[in-house]
Motif scaffolding. Sequence first.
Motif, PDB file in Angstrom:
ATOM      1  N   GLN A   1       0.832  -1.209   0.000  1.00 46.98           N
ATOM      2  CA  GLN A   1       0.000   0.000   0.000  1.00 46.98           C
ATOM      3  C   GLN A   1       0.862   1.253   0.000  1.00 46.98           C
ATOM      4  O   GLN A   1       0.586   2.230  -0.706  1.00 46.98           O
ATOM      5  N   VAL A   2       1.918   1.248   0.795  1.00 46.08           N
ATOM      6  CA  VAL A   2       2.830   2.387   0.849  1.00 46.08           C
ATOM      7  C   VAL A   2       3.565   2.541  -0.477  1.00 46.08           C
ATOM      8  O   VAL A   2       3.763   3.653  -0.974  1.00 46.08           O
ATOM      9  N   GLY A   3       3.970   1.410  -1.064  1.00 45.41           N
ATOM     10  CA  GLY A   3       4.633   1.445  -2.361  1.00 45.41           C
ATOM     11  C   GLY A   3       3.745   2.054  -3.436  1.00 45.41           C
ATOM     12  O   GLY A   3       4.246   2.729  -4.355  1.00 45.41           O
ATOM     13  N   MET A   4       2.438   1.838  -3.338  1.00 48.90           N
ATOM     14  CA  MET A   4       1.510   2.422  -4.305  1.00 48.90           C
ATOM     15  C   MET A   4       1.542   3.948  -4.251  1.00 48.90           C
ATOM     16  O   MET A   4       1.404   4.617  -5.277  1.00 48.90           O
ATOM     17  N   ILE A   5       1.753   4.491  -3.060  1.00 50.83           N
ATOM     18  CA  ILE A   5       1.869   5.949  -2.930  1.00 50.83           C
ATOM     19  C   ILE A   5       3.076   6.433  -3.729  1.00 50.83           C
ATOM     20  O   ILE A   5       3.020   7.439  -4.429  1.00 50.83           O
ATOM     21  N   GLY A   6       4.197   5.693  -3.605  1.00 49.43           N
ATOM     22  CA  GLY A   6       5.390   6.043  -4.368  1.00 49.43           C
ATOM     23  C   GLY A   6       5.156   5.962  -5.865  1.00 49.43           C
ATOM     24  O   GLY A   6       5.628   6.814  -6.631  1.00 49.43           O
ATOM     25  N   LEU A   7       4.418   4.942  -6.307  1.00 52.18           N
ATOM     26  CA  LEU A   7       4.107   4.785  -7.730  1.00 52.18           C
ATOM     27  C   LEU A   7       3.288   5.973  -8.235  1.00 52.18           C
ATOM     28  O   LEU A   7       3.569   6.524  -9.311  1.00 52.18           O
ATOM     29  N   ILE A   8       2.291   6.376  -7.470  1.00 53.40           N
ATOM     30  CA  ILE A   8       1.434   7.500  -7.874  1.00 53.40           C
ATOM     31  C   ILE A   8       2.249   8.790  -7.962  1.00 53.40           C
ATOM     32  O   ILE A   8       2.085   9.582  -8.894  1.00 53.40           O
ATOM     33  N   LYS A   9       3.145   8.997  -7.006  1.00 44.42           N
ATOM     34  CA  LYS A   9       4.003  10.188  -7.051  1.00 44.42           C
ATOM     35  C   LYS A   9       4.872  10.167  -8.305  1.00 44.42           C
ATOM     36  O   LYS A   9       5.070  11.198  -8.957  1.00 44.42           O
ATOM     37  N   ALA A  10       5.396   8.995  -8.639  1.00 50.06           N
ATOM     38  CA  ALA A  10       6.251   8.870  -9.821  1.00 50.06           C
ATOM     39  C   ALA A  10       5.466   9.179 -11.090  1.00 50.06           C
ATOM     40  O   ALA A  10       5.962   9.873 -11.990  1.00 50.06           O
ATOM     41  N   ILE A  11       4.247   8.678 -11.193  1.00 48.74           N
ATOM     42  CA  ILE A  11       3.415   8.928 -12.369  1.00 48.74           C
ATOM     43  C   ILE A  11       3.108  10.417 -12.503  1.00 48.74           C
ATOM     44  O   ILE A  11       3.176  10.992 -13.596  1.00 48.74           O
ATOM     45  N   ASP A  12       2.798  11.070 -11.393  1.00 45.27           N
ATOM     46  CA  ASP A  12       2.455  12.489 -11.437  1.00 45.27           C
ATOM     47  C   ASP A  12       3.651  13.370 -11.780  1.00 45.27           C
ATOM     48  O   ASP A  12       3.488  14.501 -12.248  1.00 45.27           O
ATOM     49  N   ARG A  13       4.872  12.870 -11.567  1.00 43.36           N
ATOM     50  CA  ARG A  13       6.060  13.702 -11.796  1.00 43.36           C
ATOM     51  C   ARG A  13       6.874  13.296 -13.024  1.00 43.36           C
ATOM     52  O   ARG A  13       7.829  13.968 -13.391  1.00 43.36           O
ATOM     53  N   PHE A  14       6.474  12.220 -13.670  1.00 50.19           N
ATOM     54  CA  PHE A  14       7.251  11.722 -14.804  1.00 50.19           C
ATOM     55  C   PHE A  14       6.954  12.510 -16.076  1.00 50.19           C
ATOM     56  O   PHE A  14       5.825  12.913 -16.325  1.00 50.19           O
ATOM     57  N   GLU A  15       7.998  12.734 -16.872  1.00 54.74           N
ATOM     58  CA  GLU A  15       7.856  13.377 -18.174  1.00 54.74           C
ATOM     59  C   GLU A  15       8.656  12.566 -19.186  1.00 54.74           C
ATOM     60  O   GLU A  15       9.803  12.180 -18.917  1.00 54.74           O
ATOM     61  N   LEU A  16       8.067  12.319 -20.348  1.00 53.80           N
ATOM     62  CA  LEU A  16       8.770  11.565 -21.392  1.00 53.80           C
ATOM     63  C   LEU A  16      10.031  12.286 -21.847  1.00 53.80           C
ATOM     64  O   LEU A  16      10.972  11.664 -22.334  1.00 53.80           O
ATOM     65  N   THR A  17      10.057  13.616 -21.673  1.00 54.52           N
ATOM     66  CA  THR A  17      11.233  14.386 -22.102  1.00 54.52           C
ATOM     67  C   THR A  17      12.463  14.075 -21.260  1.00 54.52           C
ATOM     68  O   THR A  17      13.575  14.477 -21.629  1.00 54.52           O
ATOM     69  N   ARG A  18      12.292  13.382 -20.143  1.00 56.78           N
ATOM     70  CA  ARG A  18      13.443  13.015 -19.317  1.00 56.78           C
ATOM     71  C   ARG A  18      14.323  11.987 -20.031  1.00 56.78           C
ATOM     72  O   ARG A  18      15.461  11.761 -19.648  1.00 56.78           O
ATOM     73  N   GLU A  19      13.769  11.348 -21.035  1.00 57.64           N
ATOM     74  CA  GLU A  19      14.498  10.348 -21.835  1.00 57.64           C
ATOM     75  C   GLU A  19      15.044   9.211 -20.974  1.00 57.64           C
ATOM     76  O   GLU A  19      16.160   8.731 -21.175  1.00 57.64           O
ATOM     77  N   VAL A  20      14.277   8.790 -19.995  1.00 61.99           N
ATOM     78  CA  VAL A  20      14.597   7.596 -19.212  1.00 61.99           C
ATOM     79  C   VAL A  20      13.348   6.723 -19.180  1.00 61.99           C
ATOM     80  O   VAL A  20      12.228   7.218 -19.337  1.00 61.99           O
ATOM     81  N   GLU A  21      13.546   5.432 -18.993  1.00 52.83           N
ATOM     82  CA  GLU A  21      12.403   4.527 -18.880  1.00 52.83           C
ATOM     83  C   GLU A  21      11.628   4.849 -17.604  1.00 52.83           C
ATOM     84  O   GLU A  21      12.227   5.182 -16.573  1.00 52.83           O
ATOM     85  N   PHE A  22      10.305   4.724 -17.683  1.00 57.95           N
ATOM     86  CA  PHE A  22       9.497   5.011 -16.501  1.00 57.95           C
ATOM     87  C   PHE A  22       9.869   4.079 -15.353  1.00 57.95           C
ATOM     88  O   PHE A  22       9.882   4.493 -14.189  1.00 57.95           O
TER      89      PHE A  22
END
Length: 282
Positions: free
Chosen positions: A87-108
């Motif tokens: 459940q706690v890990g899911m919080i981390g996943l949601i934060k990552a999704i909200d902050r990720f940009e394809l322009t970073r040129e790294v795999e999600f």
Amino acid sequence: MTVTTTEATEAIRAVELPEVANPSRVAPRDARQLSKLFFDRLAVLEEGTREYQDARNTLIEMNMSLVRFAAGRFRSRGPDEMEDIVQVGMIGLIKAIDRFELTREVEFTTFAIPYIVGEIKRFFRDTSWAVHVPRRLQEARILLAKATEELRTRLGRTPTVKELAVLMCLSEVEVNEARLASNGYSSTSLDAATGSGDEAEAALADFIGADDHALELVEDFHTLAPMIAGLDERERLIIHMRFVDELTQAKIGERLGVSQMHVSRLLSRTIGKLRAGMFSTG
């Protein structure tokens, strides 16, 4: 022919996303490919709309396997804790999704795992107590740590009990109680063996230990704090939105009502001013 930003946005909107009947059952390899399509769409949708929420929810469900993978590293904690860890890990996943940009040129996946593991480690840090401490004091200890860091950054020094009490809306007695409560908290030795049988030789540090290179920047942060305080209001706001809220230049431009190019120039000028100040004090 030059393609405008508006035309590019409309082109992305026009691409029909594949229908994912059960996102949580998508294989990890397929999830990586599908996620790129959904991140493209998410970038051009307005937050709060039904379409945005649907795309975001699909991304969360498709990438739940990342949480299970990260949580597996802590299976020695036992089955009773595993549900909380996920459940706690899911919080981390949601934060990552909200902050990720394809322009970073790294795999999600590369971007998300540190967020997920970091959230799990924070959970361990905030819930491991050597002796019984009342719940209210456990919570006060966490608030105390956040308030101390906020005031230290703002004031450039260690805050007093009185200053902490005002920020936390507590009495000075309660702040001191929270400080004493911290003595009831301890962490497991990093050399402690984990698992059983063949896995008993593995140390906890093999799973969660890492060098914190940011510690080398502490002196720079202390030098930088008064310089940031000396910026004008708009400069401080742009710095905050870019490096604290982690907004893109385009998002910042939308909030300020200016172009992305103008935001880029303002950022470059402000960072140049801070860099010059750092060198002059060095």
